[in-house]
Design a protein around this motif. Structure first.
Motif, PDB file in Angstrom:
ATOM      1  N   HIS A 130       0.839  -1.204   0.000  1.00  0.00           N
ATOM      2  CA  HIS A 130       0.000   0.000   0.000  1.00  0.00           C
ATOM      3  C   HIS A 130       0.873   1.254   0.000  1.00  0.00           C
ATOM      4  N   ASP A 131       0.501   2.206  -0.853  1.00  0.00           N
ATOM      5  CA  ASP A 131       1.225   3.464  -0.970  1.00  0.00           C
ATOM      6  C   ASP A 131       0.206   4.579  -0.774  1.00  0.00           C
ATOM      7  N   SER A 132       0.303   5.312   0.321  1.00  0.00           N
ATOM      8  CA  SER A 132      -0.701   6.340   0.612  1.00  0.00           C
ATOM      9  C   SER A 132      -0.666   7.479  -0.403  1.00  0.00           C
ATOM     10  N   ALA A 133       0.490   7.794  -0.967  1.00  0.00           N
ATOM     11  CA  ALA A 133       0.563   8.842  -1.987  1.00  0.00           C
ATOM     12  C   ALA A 133      -0.172   8.402  -3.256  1.00  0.00           C
ATOM     13  N   GLN A 134      -0.006   7.150  -3.642  1.00  0.00           N
ATOM     14  CA  GLN A 134      -0.725   6.623  -4.810  1.00  0.00           C
ATOM     15  C   GLN A 134      -2.223   6.590  -4.528  1.00  0.00           C
ATOM     16  N   ALA A 169      -3.837   8.596  -2.560  1.00  0.00           N
ATOM     17  CA  ALA A 169      -4.280   9.991  -2.648  1.00  0.00           C
ATOM     18  C   ALA A 169      -4.466  10.406  -4.106  1.00  0.00           C
ATOM     19  N   ALA A 170      -3.540  10.013  -4.975  1.00  0.00           N
ATOM     20  CA  ALA A 170      -3.643  10.352  -6.394  1.00  0.00           C
ATOM     21  C   ALA A 170      -4.891   9.722  -7.022  1.00  0.00           C
ATOM     22  N   GLU A 171      -5.177   8.474  -6.652  1.00  0.00           N
ATOM     23  CA  GLU A 171      -6.370   7.801  -7.170  1.00  0.00           C
ATOM     24  C   GLU A 171      -7.640   8.484  -6.679  1.00  0.00           C
ATOM     25  N   LEU A 172      -7.677   8.855  -5.414  1.00  0.00           N
ATOM     26  CA  LEU A 172      -8.840   9.578  -4.872  1.00  0.00           C
ATOM     27  C   LEU A 172      -9.014  10.923  -5.555  1.00  0.00           C
ATOM     28  N   ARG A 173      -7.910  11.623  -5.711  1.00  0.00           N
ATOM     29  CA  ARG A 173      -7.943  12.952  -6.355  1.00  0.00           C
ATOM     30  C   ARG A 173      -8.502  12.832  -7.791  1.00  0.00           C
ATOM     31  N   ALA A 174      -8.062  11.820  -8.517  1.00  0.00           N
ATOM     32  CA  ALA A 174      -8.533  11.620  -9.889  1.00  0.00           C
ATOM     33  C   ALA A 174     -10.031  11.329  -9.935  1.00  0.00           C
ATOM     34  N   VAL A 175     -10.508  10.514  -9.022  1.00  0.00           N
ATOM     35  CA  VAL A 175     -11.937  10.172  -8.967  1.00  0.00           C
ATOM     36  C   VAL A 175     -12.771  11.401  -8.606  1.00  0.00           C
ATOM     37  N   HIS A 176     -12.320  12.157  -7.640  1.00  0.00           N
ATOM     38  CA  HIS A 176     -13.114  13.279  -7.137  1.00  0.00           C
ATOM     39  C   HIS A 176     -12.955  14.569  -7.929  1.00  0.00           C
ATOM     40  N   SER A 177     -12.026  14.599  -8.884  1.00  0.00           N
ATOM     41  CA  SER A 177     -11.847  15.826  -9.664  1.00  0.00           C
ATOM     42  C   SER A 177     -12.625  15.766 -10.974  1.00  0.00           C
ATOM     43  N   ARG A 178     -13.334  14.701 -11.203  1.00  0.00           N
ATOM     44  CA  ARG A 178     -14.120  14.550 -12.439  1.00  0.00           C
ATOM     45  C   ARG A 178     -15.370  15.375 -12.399  1.00  0.00           C
TER      46      ARG A 178
END
Length: 115
Positions: free
Chosen positions: A100-104, A106-115
């Motif tokens: 598990h990589d918390s930075a990755q 975060a990037a996945e969450l950011r991508a989902v929520h920025s749509r």
């Protein structure tokens, strides 16, 4: 993927006698599912907020094993020994794994929520 049973148990005063019986019998219900206690009411240092009561954490080899244990006739037989005498919350949660990589994440969450 490893899963965990986490209980936040709150109680005032000494345990009801049936809680002792529950404690004496729970391990036998866990053994067939490869479960083990990781935390069982140990000392806590509350750093933020309020945490009345005790924490219990049980490790299972998988979420399926955790669910099967909770629903098993053996556990359901002893569950009232605790639940009838202690207030608490219980969850089953899947672990995140050794890579598990918390930075990755975060990037996945950011991508989902920025749509």
């Amino acid at each position: 993927m490893t899963a965990y049973g986490i209980a936040h148990l709150r109680q005032a005063g000494p345990p009801h006698p049936e809680v002792y019986e529950y404690l004496e019998r729970i391990q036998a219900t866990m053994d067939p599912y490869g479960a083990k206690f990781l935390v069982h009411g140990g000392e806590m240092d509350v750093l933020e907020g309020v945490w009345p009561g005790a924490l219990v954490m049980i490790e299972f080899p998988s979420m399926d094993a955790a669910r099967e244990w909770y629903r098993s006739p053996a556990y359901q037989e002893i569950l009232p020994l605790r639940a009838d005498h202690m207030v608490g919350d219980l969850i089953l949660v899947e672990g995140c794994g050794p890579d598990h990589d918390s930075a990755q994440f975060a990037a996945e969450l950011r991508a989902v929520h920025s749509r």
